[in-house]
Motif scaffolding. Structure first.
Motif: not given
Length: 235
Positions: A118-124, A139-141, A161-163, A167-173
């Motif tokens: 919620f805080l980093g994905q849009g910018a990264l 791979q994660l997406s 780092a993995a977390n 979070a930045v990828s499109r992986m589901g919760y």
């Protein structure tokens, strides 16, 4: 009926709101939150549980539950999980310690994933231009559950780092949390057992747990080394 034209004050408020909610503003907030959490860890030094023990006034089933919550918050603030796993075993034994450590692991991963999403994905996400970054994101997406399960089973990539990469990828919760919970069991159990038997460093159980930790680390490094070319070739 025509809508009223926003006045100067309304226009300034709208611009301020857009800036406040922009991806870069949220990323700055994430950095500030993580910096504050890391500073709190430095100030309070929760790793002293390894030598000081759990507060004696907190006992029964409440103690492992509170430890799990503290574990989750500490991992989100970059406290190394091996230290917390050793503390879980030393404080609560192998069974209760493992349950508390796994619950704390999932909680901490969930906190980090939520903050990153919620805080980093849009910018990264727009910055994912390098070949390795695109490969990891793809791979994660596309294969989120099995990729995260492999990362947890074969330690090598730092937990935080993995977390945040997930979070930045499109992986589901849900796949992220399930893979984290399942994949973290073997290595976490080894550390918890080592912590619970640390008073007898020559015992077969302690030596077996330490041997598993070393072998899993070597296996993780080997898998990562063999997969590096395939990852960049496929993406």
């Amino acid at each position: 009926m025509l809508d009223p034209v926003p006045g100067p004050r309304d226009g300034s408020a709208l611009r301020f709101g857009r800036v406040l909610l922009s991806p870069w503003s949220r990323l700055a907030l994430l950095v500030a939150v993580l910096a504050a959490a890391a500073s709190a860890v430095v100030a309070y030094e929760p790793q002293h549980l390894l030598v000081a023990g759990w507060p004696p006034q907190i006992g029964g089933p409440t103690a492992p539950a509170l430890f799990a919550v503290a574990y989750g918050l500490c991992t989100a603030a970059f406290v190394p999980r091996p230290l917390l796993n050793l503390a879980a075993g030393a404080l609560f034994g192998s069974q209760a310690g493992l349950a508390a450590a796994i619950a704390g692991t999932v909680l901490g991963a969930g906190i980090s994933f939520t903050l990153g999403r919620f805080l980093g994905q849009g910018a990264l996400r727009p910055l994912l231009r390098g070949r390795w970054l695109k490969a990891a994101d793809g791979q994660l997406s596309r294969h989120g559950f099995r990729s995260m399960l492999a990362l947890r089973l074969f330690p090598g990539v730092p937990f935080a780092a993995a977390n945040y990469c997930a979070a930045v990828s499109r992986m589901g919760y849900l796949p992220f949390l399930l893979a984290t919970g399942l994949g973290s069991v073997p290595n976490t159990a080894a550390y918890v057992i080592a912590g619970s038997t640390a008073a007898s460093p020559t015992s077969p159980v302690f030596l077996a747990s330490m041997g598993f930790i070393v072998l899993s680390a070597l296996a993780g490094a080997t898998v990562a080394w063999r997969k590096r070319h395939r990852l960049t070739r496929d993406y």
